[in-house]
Write a protein that holds these residues in place. Structure first.
Motif, mmCIF file in Angstrom:
data_model
loop_
_atom_site.group_PDB
_atom_site.id
_atom_site.type_symbol
_atom_site.label_atom_id
_atom_site.label_comp_id
_atom_site.label_asym_id
_atom_site.label_seq_id
_atom_site.Cartn_x
_atom_site.Cartn_y
_atom_site.Cartn_z
ATOM 1 N N TYR A 152 0.681 -1.305 0.156
ATOM 2 C CA TYR A 152 0.016 -0.198 0.110
ATOM 3 C C TYR A 152 0.832 1.374 -0.079
ATOM 4 N N LEU A 157 -1.496 -0.889 -3.860
ATOM 5 C CA LEU A 157 -2.817 -1.549 -3.414
ATOM 6 C C LEU A 157 -3.628 -0.250 -3.047
ATOM 7 N N SER A 158 -5.131 -0.319 -3.390
ATOM 8 C CA SER A 158 -5.868 0.706 -3.048
ATOM 9 C C SER A 158 -6.227 0.530 -1.633
ATOM 10 N N GLN A 161 -8.362 -2.485 -1.340
ATOM 11 C CA GLN A 161 -7.592 -3.669 -1.370
ATOM 12 C C GLN A 161 -6.859 -3.881 0.153
ATOM 13 N N HIS A 192 -4.751 -3.273 -9.544
ATOM 14 C CA HIS A 192 -5.021 -2.030 -8.941
ATOM 15 C C HIS A 192 -3.961 -0.910 -9.995
ATOM 16 N N SER A 195 -5.938 -0.438 -13.147
ATOM 17 C CA SER A 195 -6.876 0.599 -13.051
ATOM 18 C C SER A 195 -6.453 1.860 -12.793
#
Length: 256
Positions: A152, A157-158, A161, A192, A195
């Motif tokens: 993260y 990672l979002s 997530q 991620h 996106s």
């Protein structure tokens, strides 16, 4: 002889006086004809002259207002054009930043995809399937938490997530072998990053669209400025010299 000369001079004086009287009568007649119908008395003539003077003053004031309005509009549209040009410049800078963001997002996606490829190759060899002790389960849960938090912080990672990983939802199983856990983490990172890459492309397209609109606004305003300046120059010629505003003075004041 002297009597004849005196007579001649006297006749010439009378002729001159007659001609002067005729000219005066002609002027009076012409002036009378120029008067409106029904205006013959001194008071009526005075009123007519005053009305004419008032009409001329009103017309001069009207022209003055129209000229001042034309000059004011030219000043305002020039300030608007300058502001539009500044906006267009900012939009171009935003386009450049958006392009750089797309490139960065693509590079990050490629790195995540390369990590996923390595994780797949490692998982292809298989992992031992043995019951876990309570301590081993706790160790794997702690390792998952640390790996997810590190990913993260890297931007892999979002928020959603990370929350799923910490709460062990949507495929995040702390009981998985570290190799399998790395594969799950790599897949989430690829999803991620891809996106984010698509979002960057959308932002770039929006930035270019905004830049095109700003550039078109600048072209339109510059054309309007040229027309307004032409009208303002004609308006300045109408105004008296003492009441003409300095060219650009009001424009600078408005821009400040």
């Amino acid at each position: 002889m002297d009597f004849a000369v005196a007579l001649l001079v006297g006749n010439s004086g009378r002729v001159a006086a007659i001609w002067l009287a005729l000219i005066l009568l002609a002027v009076i007649a012409f002036f009378a004809l120029a008067l409106p119908r029904g205006v013959h008395r001194p008071r009526q003539i005075t009123a007519w002259l005053a009305a004419g003077a008032a009409q001329r003053r009103a017309e001069a004031e009207r022209r003055h207002r129209e000229a001042a309005e034309a000059i004011r509009y030219a000043d305002e549209i020039t300030v608007a054009a300058r502001g539009a040009a500044n906006t267009a410049e900012r939009r171009r800078e935003e386009c450049q930043r958006a392009q750089a963001a797309v490139e960065d997002a693509w590079q990050a996606y490629q790195r995540a995809d390369a990590t996923l490829a390595r994780a797949r190759r490692a998982a292809a060899y298989g992992v031992p399937d043995a019951p876990l002790t309570e301590q081993e389960h706790a160790d794997r849960a702690q390792a998952l938490r640390r790996s997810a938090q590190a990913a993260y912080r890297r931007g892999d990672l979002s928020d959603t997530q990370l929350l799923d990983a910490l709460t062990h939802r949507n495929g995040w199983d702390p009981a998985l072998h570290p190799v399998e856990q790395e594969l799950v983490l790599a897949r989430a990172a690829v999803a991620h990053r891809f996106s984010a890459y698509q979002d960057a492309i959308d932002a770039e397209q929006a930035a270019w669209q905004a830049s095109d609109i700003a550039t078109a606004a600048v072209r339109s305003l510059r054309q309007e400025v040229a027309s307004a300046e032409a009208l303002a120059e004609a308006a300045r010629a109408v105004l008296p010299q003492s009441s003409r505003p300095a060219r650009g003075a009001r424009r600078v004041a408005a821009a400040a």
